[in-house]
Design a protein around this motif. Structure first.
Motif, PDB file in Angstrom:
ATOM      1  N   GLU A  65      -7.638   4.158   6.380  1.00  0.00           N
ATOM      2  CA  GLU A  65      -8.651   3.882   5.363  1.00  0.00           C
ATOM      3  C   GLU A  65      -8.283   2.594   4.632  1.00  0.00           C
ATOM      4  N   THR A  66      -9.267   1.719   4.397  1.00  0.00           N
ATOM      5  CA  THR A  66      -9.019   0.438   3.733  1.00  0.00           C
ATOM      6  C   THR A  66      -9.163   0.588   2.226  1.00  0.00           C
ATOM      7  N   LYS A  67      -8.144   0.136   1.502  1.00  0.00           N
ATOM      8  CA  LYS A  67      -8.168   0.163   0.038  1.00  0.00           C
ATOM      9  C   LYS A  67      -7.842  -1.222  -0.498  1.00  0.00           C
ATOM     10  N   GLU A 119      -5.691  -9.980  -5.593  1.00  0.00           N
ATOM     11  CA  GLU A 119      -6.173  -8.770  -4.928  1.00  0.00           C
ATOM     12  C   GLU A 119      -5.536  -8.640  -3.554  1.00  0.00           C
ATOM     13  N   VAL A 120      -5.155  -7.403  -3.220  1.00  0.00           N
ATOM     14  CA  VAL A 120      -4.536  -7.127  -1.923  1.00  0.00           C
ATOM     15  C   VAL A 120      -5.276  -5.971  -1.264  1.00  0.00           C
ATOM     16  N   SER A 121      -5.690  -6.166  -0.017  1.00  0.00           N
ATOM     17  CA  SER A 121      -6.322  -5.098   0.763  1.00  0.00           C
ATOM     18  C   SER A 121      -5.303  -4.560   1.762  1.00  0.00           C
ATOM     19  N   TYR A 122      -5.269  -3.250   1.914  1.00  0.00           N
ATOM     20  CA  TYR A 122      -4.323  -2.636   2.840  1.00  0.00           C
ATOM     21  C   TYR A 122      -4.941  -1.398   3.465  1.00  0.00           C
ATOM     22  N   LYS A 123      -4.354  -0.986   4.579  1.00  0.00           N
ATOM     23  CA  LYS A 123      -4.809   0.219   5.271  1.00  0.00           C
ATOM     24  C   LYS A 123      -3.821   1.345   5.045  1.00  0.00           C
ATOM     25  N   THR A 124      -4.347   2.508   4.753  1.00  0.00           N
ATOM     26  CA  THR A 124      -3.507   3.676   4.549  1.00  0.00           C
ATOM     27  C   THR A 124      -3.062   4.232   5.898  1.00  0.00           C
ATOM     28  N   GLU A 125      -2.240   5.285   5.843  1.00  0.00           N
ATOM     29  CA  GLU A 125      -1.765   5.898   7.079  1.00  0.00           C
ATOM     30  C   GLU A 125      -2.916   6.482   7.886  1.00  0.00           C
ATOM     31  N   GLY A 172       0.807  -1.216   0.000  1.00  0.00           N
ATOM     32  CA  GLY A 172       0.000   0.000   0.000  1.00  0.00           C
ATOM     33  C   GLY A 172       0.841   1.266   0.000  1.00  0.00           C
ATOM     34  N   ILE A 173       1.940   1.258   0.767  1.00  0.00           N
ATOM     35  CA  ILE A 173       2.822   2.429   0.834  1.00  0.00           C
ATOM     36  C   ILE A 173       3.442   2.701  -0.533  1.00  0.00           C
ATOM     37  N   PHE A 174       3.915   1.645  -1.204  1.00  0.00           N
ATOM     38  CA  PHE A 174       4.508   1.821  -2.532  1.00  0.00           C
ATOM     39  C   PHE A 174       3.462   2.267  -3.546  1.00  0.00           C
TER      40      PHE A 174
END
Length: 454
Positions: free
Chosen positions: A288-290, A279-285, A228-230
Motif C-alpha cells: 500500500e502506498t502512503k 514529502e516522502v512516499s513509501y510502500k508498506t509491507e 516507512g518502516i520506522f
C-alpha cells in the motif's frame, strides 16, 4: 640472568584459558546447550552422535578465545575434563567433525540463534543503556570483510576495493551489544535486503527492551522504504541523506534565505545549520502506498578561502543532510549522527579482536553460521567486560563506558589457571602474581548460578 632459569616439564594441570568458565556460566543461565539439543539434528544419526548443542557451544568458546578456526578445537581436547565441565559439554568434537557438522547445520538455525542471543542477554540481566537524549541508540552499518585471494562462496568485490563479504551489523545501546548480524556477498548493495533486516531487528529490540529506540543509518540506506518502516513501527531515526542529483545551489540559496543558525569558525568559512520539510512516499509491507512529511536537517559549509587564508577562485560548498523524526534541535541531531561513527570501533572488535575478518569455511551458509555464533560470543565478551568495569585492580584510571574485547580476551579469557579436583568439583587456582585474579573471581561469582568457589 637467563642462565639461571631452568625449564622443566611437570604433570600439573595448568591451562591457559581458565576464562572459558565465565563463558560457561553465561550460557548456562539460558540452558543454551539443552535448548539447542531440543531443536533436533538434521538427518538420521546414531545415539552416539555429538549433539548440536555441543557443536555450537564449542565454536562459541573458540570465538571467545579469539580463535574461530576449526583446528583450534584441539586446544580444548588437551584437557577434556576441564573444558567439558567449564562449558557444560557432553563431548568435545574433533576439528573434522566440527567442520562437517557446521557445514550440515549451515544457516538453518538463524532465527533460533537470533532469539537465543536475546534470551542470553536477558538471562544475564543486560539492559541496553540509553543515550543522554533519552533514547536507546540502534546502529546499523555494513562492514566489509577482506577475504581476498580465496574462492569462498559469496566472495566478491566490496566497495572498499577488495574481495570479501559485506555483512550487515546491528548494535544496540551505548555499550554496543550485537542485536543482529547477517552475512552478505561482498558486491551486494547495502540497501538490498535491509527492509527485512530492519523489521527483524526492530522485533528483536522490542524483546530486549521497551524503551524508545533511535535507529541510525548512513547514506547507503537512504530509502523511502526504510523511513516507512520506522514510521509504521513508531521508532525514531536519523538517516544520512544521499543528495544524488539534487542541486547544491538550491540548498545554498535556501540556507542563505531561511537559516537563522549561522556560524563563522574562521574568516572565509561560513556554516549554515537548519531544517526544512519534505514529502516522502513509501510502500508498506502489503504494497500500500502512503505519504508522510519528514523533517530534513541540513548543515551547509561555504568556504571562500582555504585554511591558510588563500582566496579560492570559486567558493567550495559542502552539504550534509539527514532525515529524522526526533523532536530535538538541529545541532543535537547532527551530534547524535556523528556518534554513529562509533560503529567502526565495534566492527574492529568483531573482525580484529575476535579474528573474524577472514571466515574459516568455503561454504557461504557455514560462514553465515560463524557470523551468528560470533555474534553470541561477541555479546558474551561484552558482558564480561562490562561486569569487570570498576572492580578492584581491574578498574581503569579514567572513566570508560566499556572494555575493548581484546582486553577481555587477553586478561580474563586467556587466564592461566591451575586445575585440581576436590570434593567432586573442579577447582580453578589463580596465582598470586596474576594482576586480574580479583576481578576474575568477582566476575565469576556474579555470573555463576551455583555457590562460588573460594
Amino acid at each position: 640472568m637467563v642462565s639461571n632459569i631452568e625449564v622443566v616439564l611437570t604433570d600439573e594441570r595448568i591451562l591457559p584459558s581458565g576464562g572459558l568458565s565465565l563463558v560457561g556460566c553465561i550460557l548456562e543461565k539460558d540452558d543454551f546447550i539443552q535448548r539447542m539439543n531440543t531443536f533436533g539434528i538434521t538427518g538420521k544419526r546414531s545415539g552416539k552422535q555429538i549433539k548440536d548443542g555441543d557443536i555450537l557451544t564449542s565454536f562459541i568458546a573458540l570465538a571467545c578465545m579469539g580463535k574461530p578456526d576449526f583446528d583450534a578445537i584441539r586446544e580444548l581436547k588437551d584437557d577434556p575434563e576441564f573444558f567439558k565441565e567449564a562449558l557444560g559439554l557432553t563431548r568435545i568434537p574433533s576439528s573434522e567433525i566440527l567442520r562437517q557438522r557446521m557445514d550440515e547445520i549451515g544457516d538453518s538455525k538463524r532465527n533460533i540463534l537470533l532469539n537465543e542471543n536475546i534470551r542470553i542477554l536477558r538471562a544475564n540481566g543486560v539492559s541496553p543503556t540509553k543515550h543522554p537524549c533519552g533514547y536507546i541508540p540502534v546502529d546499523l552499518d555494513v562492514t566489509p570483510q577482506d577475504n581476498s585471494k580465496t574462492h569462498k562462496q559469496g566472495v566478491s568485490r566490496t566497495y572498499k576495493g577488495y574481495d570479501g563479504f559485506a555483512p550487515m551489523m546491528c548494535y544496540i545501546g551505548t555499550e554496543g551489544y550485537l542485536l543482529n548480524a547477517e552475512l552478505r556477498p561482498g558486491s551486494q548493495h547495502s540497501q538490498n535486503g535491509t527492509p527485512d533486516f530492519l523489521r527483524q531487528s526492530i522485533a528483536l529490540a522490542r524483546k530486549l527492551t521497551l524503551e524508545p529506540l533511535m535507529f541510525r543509518l548512513d547514506s547507503g540506506n537512504d530509502a523511502s522504504e526504510n523511513i516507512g518502516i520506522f514510521t509504521d513501527s513508531g521508532c525514531s531515526y536519523i538517516i544520512k541523506r544521499n543528495l544524488r542529483r539534487e542541486n547544491h545551489e538550491k540548498w545554498l540559496k535556501l540556507a542563505k534565505s531561511c537559516c537563522k543558525d549561522i556560524t563563522k569558525p574562521r574568516d572565509g568559512k561560513t556554516v549554515y545549520t537548519g531544517s526544512t520539510w519534505k514529502e516522502v512516499s513509501y510502500k508498506t509491507e502489503s504494497q500500500e502506498t502512503k505519504t508522510t512529511t519528514v523533517r530534513v536537517i541540513y548543515e551547509i559549509t561555504e568556504r571562500m578561502t582555504d585554511k591558510h587564508g588563500q582566496y579560492l577562485l570559486e567558493p567550495e560548498v559542502e552539504i550534509d543532510t539527514w532525515w529524522t523524526n526526533l523532536p530535538l534541535s538541529d545541532r543535537e541531531i547532527i551530534e547524535l549522527y556523528h556518534a554513529h561513527g562509533e560503529c567502526e570501533q565495534y566492527h574492529s572488535e568483531f573482525k580484529t579482536d575476535m579474528d573474524l575478518e577472514r571466515l574459516p569455511s568455503e561454504k557461504f551458509a557455514t560462514n553465515a553460521l560463524v557470523i551468528e555464533l560470533g555474534m553470541i560470543a561477541y555479546n558474551i565478551l561484552r558482558m564480561i567486560g562490562q561486569e569487570s568495569l570498576g572492580i578492584g585492580v581491574g578498574q581503569p584510571r579514567h572513566k570508560v563506558r566499556r572494555r575493548r574485547l581484546r582486553t577481555v580476551i587477553n586478561d580474563l579469557i586467556m587466564m592461566a589457571c591451575h586445575v585440581t579436583r576436590h570434593a567432586r568439583r573442579l577447582r580453578i587456582g589463580l596465582g598470586k602474581s596474576n594482576f586480574w585474579r580479583q576481578p576474575f573471581l568477582k566476575v565469576f561469582n556474579s555470573f555463576a548460578q551455583f555457590d562460588p568457589m573460594v
